[in-house]
Design a protein around this motif. Structure first.
Motif, short mmCIF file in Angstrom:
data_model
loop_
_atom_site.label_atom_id
_atom_site.label_comp_id
_atom_site.label_asym_id
_atom_site.label_seq_id
_atom_site.Cartn_x
_atom_site.Cartn_y
_atom_site.Cartn_z
N UNK A 93 38.94 38.61 32.50
CA UNK A 93 39.80 37.43 32.73
C UNK A 93 41.28 37.67 32.50
N UNK A 94 41.61 38.57 31.56
CA UNK A 94 43.02 38.85 31.28
C UNK A 94 43.44 40.22 31.81
N UNK A 95 42.68 40.73 32.79
CA UNK A 95 42.95 42.06 33.32
C UNK A 95 44.04 42.07 34.39
N UNK A 96 44.29 43.25 34.92
CA UNK A 96 45.31 43.42 35.95
C UNK A 96 44.88 44.47 36.95
N UNK A 97 45.42 44.35 38.17
CA UNK A 97 45.19 45.32 39.23
C UNK A 97 46.53 45.96 39.57
N UNK B 275 44.50 34.62 39.46
CA UNK B 275 45.37 33.46 39.72
C UNK B 275 45.39 32.50 38.54
N UNK B 276 44.25 32.28 37.89
CA UNK B 276 44.20 31.35 36.76
C UNK B 276 45.01 31.89 35.58
N UNK B 277 45.03 33.21 35.43
CA UNK B 277 45.79 33.82 34.33
C UNK B 277 47.28 33.63 34.56
N UNK B 278 47.71 33.78 35.80
CA UNK B 278 49.14 33.60 36.11
C UNK B 278 49.55 32.14 35.88
N UNK B 279 48.67 31.21 36.27
CA UNK B 279 48.97 29.79 36.07
C UNK B 279 49.10 29.46 34.59
N UNK B 280 48.17 30.01 33.77
CA UNK B 280 48.21 29.78 32.33
C UNK B 280 49.47 30.36 31.72
N UNK B 281 49.81 31.56 32.16
CA UNK B 281 51.01 32.22 31.66
C UNK B 281 52.26 31.40 31.99
N UNK C 282 36.56 45.66 34.04
CA UNK C 282 37.64 46.54 33.60
C UNK C 282 38.84 45.75 33.10
N UNK C 283 39.59 46.40 32.20
CA UNK C 283 40.89 45.86 31.79
C UNK C 283 41.92 46.07 32.90
N UNK C 284 41.81 47.22 33.56
CA UNK C 284 42.75 47.60 34.60
C UNK C 284 41.99 48.18 35.78
N UNK C 285 42.33 47.74 36.98
CA UNK C 285 41.83 48.36 38.21
C UNK C 285 43.02 49.01 38.89
N UNK C 286 42.87 50.27 39.26
CA UNK C 286 43.94 51.00 39.93
C UNK C 286 43.50 51.32 41.35
#
Length: 272
Positions: A143-147, A254-260, A115-119
């Motif tokens: 990989x670029x999704x969000x919860x 976590x890897x996405x936040x580090x890259x950002x 999913x792109x988004x998990x709610x």
């Protein structure tokens, strides 16, 4: 936790609470607009923009009301509702068909689709193993999704004991055994612990939730607490455990936040 137990504790509970609070019963069906307002309030009005054009997983979808509300809020999104109870899934499918959204709302016990988004809505205080849930969510996320998470009240809130909060902080005053024995007069399901009652209660606190996320493959992008109405002072970190009616947050891999963070640092250097 709790100081009033034994026969004395049970007798006190039976005297002051002759029935289960209404919040222990299955909620009556609500009107669609009421569900929409509840979800919008839970996520601070952020949800519609986050879901637009996305594949969404409603983790712990229950009877489908919130999944359908999200599909209505963002007409171009597709929602996959996940739950472990067949009775909820059957009712959710019926609801989607009645709403004419069966093509955009599907319901199952599991999925292989990312999913792109998990709610997650009103669920983290009930999961028996929240860390395991966070790990499952990370595997279901692109990989670029969000919860997006919203839950509460948490354990130290005056009514954090849910059905066991027969008055403010009753779940902290009475022992678990006394509360379970009191409940057994109304529900003969064999539950011996808070975590074994229908829906379960894991006694999670805000700081514990933060530690669990830190130990998971996800990380907190932002987190905010919504205090008891009219008591904004309870947003303070020292008081939030006792006064947070709601916790809402955005988690990312976590890897996405580090890259950002690396990208932001590079941009800062270029702009300096």
């Amino acid at each position: 936790m709790g100081i009033l137990g034994g026969i004395v504790g049970v007798r006190i509970l039976r005297t002051i609470a002759r029935d289960l609070p209404k919040r222990d019963f299955v909620e009556e069906e609500t009107e669609s607009d009421a569900t929409d307002r509840k979800i919008e309030s839970a996520f601070g009005g952020r949800l519609q923009a986050a879901l637009a054009g996305k594949t969404v997983i409603d983790f712990g979808c229950g009877d489908g009301q919130q999944a359908i509300a999200m599909a209505r809020a963002a007409p171009d999104c597709r929602v996959i509702g996940l739950d472990i109870q067949h009775k909820h899934l059957d009712r959710a499918r019926q609801r989607a068909e009645q709403a004419g959204l069966e093509n955009r709302c599907s319901f199952a016990m599991n999925t292989e689709e990312r999913a792109d988004v998990i709610v997650s809505f009103d669920a983290f205080e009930h999961f028996s193993d929240p860390l395991a849930i966070l790990e499952i969510m990370s595997k279901l996320l692109k990989p670029d999704g969000e919860v997006l998470v919203s839950f509460g009240p948490t354990w130290l809130h005056p009514y954090g004991g849910h059905l066991f909060s027969v008055f403010p902080w009753a779940h902290l005053l009475f022992t678990e055994r006394a509360l379970i024995r009191w409940r057994a007069r109304f529900r003969q399901d064999g539950a011996q612990r808070f975590g074994e009652v229908e829906g379960g209660l894991n006694q999670i606190r805000i700081a514990e939730f933060e530690r669990l996320v830190e130990a998971s493959p996800l990380t907190i992008d932002w987190l905010e607490t919504v205090p008891i109405r009219g008591l904004s002072i309870l947003r303070h970190r020292l008081l939030r455990e006792f006064g947070s009616s709601l916790v809402r947050c955005r988690l990312v891999p976590a890897h996405h936040r580090d890259t950002k963070s690396t990208q932001e640092k590079a941009e800062d250097q270029l702009n300096s």
